[in-house]
Design an enzyme around this catalytic site. Structure first.
Site, short mmCIF file in Angstrom:
data_model
loop_
_atom_site.label_atom_id
_atom_site.label_comp_id
_atom_site.label_asym_id
_atom_site.label_seq_id
_atom_site.Cartn_x
_atom_site.Cartn_y
_atom_site.Cartn_z
N GLU A 170 -4.24 7.68 -1.92
CA GLU A 170 -3.34 8.44 -2.80
C GLU A 170 -2.08 8.82 -1.78
O GLU A 170 -1.38 9.63 -2.14
CB GLU A 170 -3.87 9.85 -3.26
CG GLU A 170 -5.17 9.56 -3.84
CD GLU A 170 -5.08 8.77 -5.29
OE1 GLU A 170 -3.95 9.13 -6.04
OE2 GLU A 170 -5.80 8.09 -5.49
N GLY A 189 0.67 -1.17 -0.07
CA GLY A 189 0.21 -0.07 0.00
C GLY A 189 0.84 1.18 0.10
O GLY A 189 1.24 1.65 -1.02
N ILE A 234 -10.39 -0.83 -4.20
CA ILE A 234 -10.12 -0.09 -5.61
C ILE A 234 -11.40 1.01 -5.51
O ILE A 234 -12.42 0.36 -5.85
CB ILE A 234 -10.04 -0.95 -6.81
CG1 ILE A 234 -8.80 -1.82 -6.64
CG2 ILE A 234 -10.05 -0.34 -8.21
CD1 ILE A 234 -7.41 -1.12 -6.35
N ASP A 240 0.80 13.27 -9.25
CA ASP A 240 0.95 14.68 -9.45
C ASP A 240 -0.38 15.19 -9.65
O ASP A 240 -0.68 16.01 -9.38
CB ASP A 240 2.22 15.04 -10.08
CG ASP A 240 3.40 14.24 -9.85
OD1 ASP A 240 3.43 13.94 -8.64
OD2 ASP A 240 4.39 14.25 -10.66
C1 LIG Z 1 -11.83 3.90 0.88
C2 LIG Z 1 -10.25 3.60 0.01
C3 LIG Z 1 -10.35 3.88 -1.25
C4 LIG Z 1 -9.12 3.27 -1.79
N1 LIG Z 1 -9.02 3.55 -3.14
C5 LIG Z 1 -7.98 2.99 -3.83
C6 LIG Z 1 -7.75 2.97 -5.24
O1 LIG Z 1 -8.60 3.59 -5.94
N2 LIG Z 1 -6.58 2.49 -5.68
C7 LIG Z 1 -5.72 2.02 -5.09
O2 LIG Z 1 -4.65 1.50 -5.49
N3 LIG Z 1 -5.58 1.99 -3.58
C8 LIG Z 1 -6.87 2.64 -2.99
N4 LIG Z 1 -6.99 2.65 -1.59
C9 LIG Z 1 -5.61 1.94 -0.83
C10 LIG Z 1 -4.95 3.17 -0.28
O3 LIG Z 1 -4.32 3.88 -1.07
C11 LIG Z 1 -3.96 2.51 0.86
O4 LIG Z 1 -4.79 1.88 1.92
C12 LIG Z 1 -3.00 3.55 1.32
O5 LIG Z 1 -2.04 3.95 0.50
C13 LIG Z 1 -2.34 2.85 2.60
O6 LIG Z 1 -1.81 1.90 2.32
P1 LIG Z 1 -1.89 0.39 3.12
O7 LIG Z 1 -3.35 0.13 3.39
O8 LIG Z 1 -1.09 -0.61 2.87
O9 LIG Z 1 -1.56 0.83 4.78
P2 LIG Z 1 0.06 0.71 5.22
O10 LIG Z 1 1.13 1.10 4.47
O11 LIG Z 1 -0.04 -0.73 6.00
O12 LIG Z 1 -0.04 2.09 6.46
C14 LIG Z 1 -0.64 1.87 7.75
C15 LIG Z 1 -0.21 2.96 8.55
O13 LIG Z 1 1.21 2.97 8.75
C16 LIG Z 1 1.67 4.38 8.28
N5 LIG Z 1 2.90 3.84 7.42
C17 LIG Z 1 3.51 3.12 6.51
N6 LIG Z 1 4.59 3.33 6.25
C18 LIG Z 1 5.19 4.44 6.97
C19 LIG Z 1 6.32 4.81 6.92
N7 LIG Z 1 7.53 4.70 6.15
N8 LIG Z 1 6.52 6.19 7.94
C20 LIG Z 1 5.69 6.19 8.73
N9 LIG Z 1 4.46 5.85 8.76
C21 LIG Z 1 4.20 4.73 7.90
C22 LIG Z 1 0.83 4.75 7.25
O14 LIG Z 1 0.63 6.28 7.30
C23 LIG Z 1 -0.57 4.17 8.11
O15 LIG Z 1 -1.19 5.07 8.78
C24 LIG Z 1 -8.08 2.99 -1.05
C25 LIG Z 1 -8.14 2.81 0.38
C26 LIG Z 1 -9.42 3.05 0.88
C27 LIG Z 1 -9.63 2.83 2.41
#
Ligand SMILES: Cc1cc2nc3c(=O)[nH]c(=O)nc-3n(C[C@H](O)[C@H](O)[C@H](O)COP(=O)(O)OP(=O)(O)OC[C@H]3O[C@@H](n4cnc5c(N)ncnc54)[C@H](O)[C@@H]3O)c2cc1C
Length: 401
Positions: free
Chosen positions: A378, A137, A165, A252
């Site tokens: 995003e 993610g 998605i 971007d």
């Molecule tokens: C309603 C909804 C719609 C979405 N739509 C799309 C879409 O259209 N397409 C798509 O591809 N994805 C989509 N997503 C996914 C979304 O982009 C991801 O959930 C998001 O990028 C976070 O990734 P993750 O879920 O793996 O969380 P994680 O990466 O596991 O993060 C969990 C927590 O850890 C924190 N964290 C992670 N790494 C670090 C770091 N290096 N330093 C500090 N903090 C950190 C994060 O900020 C977060 O608070 C959607 C999600 C939701 C809930």
């Protein structure tokens, strides 16, 4: 001279969207929040596709230079017109805005890196963006979905699973991030367009969520999905440091839009709260020192300032896109600031309004739920801060993780 005034066209669009929002969106907002995933389309919005801001800039019916929907380097920009429209629609209802008939978020990737031929072929398709996977993610370089070239047929074969998605159910096509070779790291991640109707594409889940409930969020599995060679966006070459940058150009374009959505929801809560408090006899002043303001008056002014800061950052990043300037850091700044401001503002509004703010009698509790996503998708707020810090300090991903 720096001009903070919106062009007349953008002001007119803003006014028109505001009127439509008040007369339509606000009236059906609760219904579609309550019945998440029961409607594939929002019946009442079917005729409004042309008003929807698209990632290519301006409305989906036409581009209007006066509105700020100009060109951006290799393709359409997110544009000042788009962010102004997005804020205004989200002021009415962010979930409904995302559920409107539009070309979808995947179009940003097509507009950012697609060839003229690809823009022609895919530009009118409702397209979702598929990056996130069960194990990937925030660290989008960890993509496991694969794209393998079949030399006999010259087709790409896509295998993998994508989750969360946005618009995955209403989409006609998907833009999918996949790796050509996992051993080559992020440089091997490329972007592909595939039609949803192809054999091997299965929608496996519709996610129930906290907010933006009229907008569907889906999980999709790709099993041996064959697509033509020409469906790769950008270069198929694995060049260290360039391939991934190409895929990331998408952000971007979308981050200023997401920031604008957050600001719209925050403003909705703030406007409503101000009006409710005024009915209770509160007055709000802009010309008194803070020692003469009550805690409530001060809180209201602070919230207004937070949203205004976020808006100026958002307009700057969108305007840079309009002028074909690289806006990655500015887009991250806008998104980080707006996501946090909207979350804080909506929570404070619920607090100031007390139990009625928390109850479903008003929409404020819904706005508090709706806005949180803008600090998650995003790229989360934390990830935006990392991008900004890396840029300011001149550190690479290896030094600041
Ligand atoms: C309603 C909804 C719609 C979405 N739509 C799309 C879409 O259209 N397409 C798509 O591809 N994805 C989509 N997503 C996914 C979304 O982009 C991801 O959930 C998001 O990028 C976070 O990734 P993750 O879920 O793996 O969380 P994680 O990466 O596991 O993060 C969990 C927590 O850890 C924190 N964290 C992670 N790494 C670090 C770091 N290096 N330093 C500090 N903090 C950190 C994060 O900020 C977060 O608070 C959607 C999600 C939701 C809930």
């Amino acid at each position: 001279m720096i001009d903070f005034e919106l062009p007349p066209g953008a002001k007119m669009t803003k006014k028109m969207i505001h009127g439509m929002g008040e007369s339509l969106f606000r009236k059906i907002a609760r219904k579609y929040d309550d019945y998440e995933n029961e409607h594939k389309e929002v019946e009442e919005l079917k005729g409004f596709g042309g008003m929807m801001p698209t990632p290519g800039g301006g409305s989906s019916k036409k581009k209007d230079k006066d509105k700020g929907g100009g060109k951006r380097g290799s393709g359409g920009g997110v544009g000042l017109a788009t962010v102004v429209a997005a804020e205004e629609m989200s002021w009415s209802d962010a979930g409904l805005m995302l559920a409107m008939p539009s070309r979808g978020i995947g179009q940003s990737a097509i507009q950012a890196v697609g060839t003229p031929e690809q823009k022609e072929r895919f530009g009118k398709k409702v397209t979702a963006m598929c990056i996130t996977e069960p194990g990937c993610g925030s660290d989008s370089s960890a993509v496991r979905t694969t794209a393998t070239l079949d030399p006999e047929t010259n087709e790409w074969i896509i295998n993998g699973e994508k989750i969360f998605i946005t618009g995955g159910n209403k989409a006609e096509a998907y833009v999918v991030w996949a790796t050509l070779d996992r051993s080559k790291g992020k440089a091997a991640i490329k972007t592909f367009v595939l039609h949803r109707s192809l054999p091997g594409v299965t929608l496996t889940k519709l996610e129930p969520k906290l907010g933006i409930r009229p907008s569907d969020t889906a999980a999709v599995v790709f099993e041996e999905v064959r697509i033509p060679y020409e469906n790769i966006l950008g270069s198929p070459e694995i060049e260290l440091d360039s391939g991934f940058k190409e895929s990331r150009k998408f952000f971007d374009l979308t981050r200023p839009g997401v920031a604008a959505i957050g600001i719209g929801v925050g403003r909705a809560a703030l406007d409503f709260t101000k009006e409710a408090l005024e009915k209770e006899g509160y007055t709000f002043h802009y010309d008194l020192g803070q020692q003469r303001l009550s805690a409530v008056q001060k809180a209201m002014l602070e919230m207004e300032a937070h949203l205004e800061v976020a808006r100026l950052l958002t307009w700057r990043s969108a305007s840079m896109a309009d002028h074909g300037e690289r806006n990655s850091v500015e887009a991250s700044m806008a998104k980080a600031r707006a996501g946090r401001a909207a979350t804080q503002v909506t929570q404070k509004c619920v607090e100031l309004l007390g139990p009625r703010g928390y109850s479903c009698e008003w929409l404020v509790e819904k706005w508090m739920r709706d806005c949180k996503i803008n600090d998650i998708y995003e790229g989360t707020g934390q990830i935006q801060m990392l991008i900004i810090a890396r840029n300011i300090l001149g550190f690479g991903r290896d030094l600041l993780k």
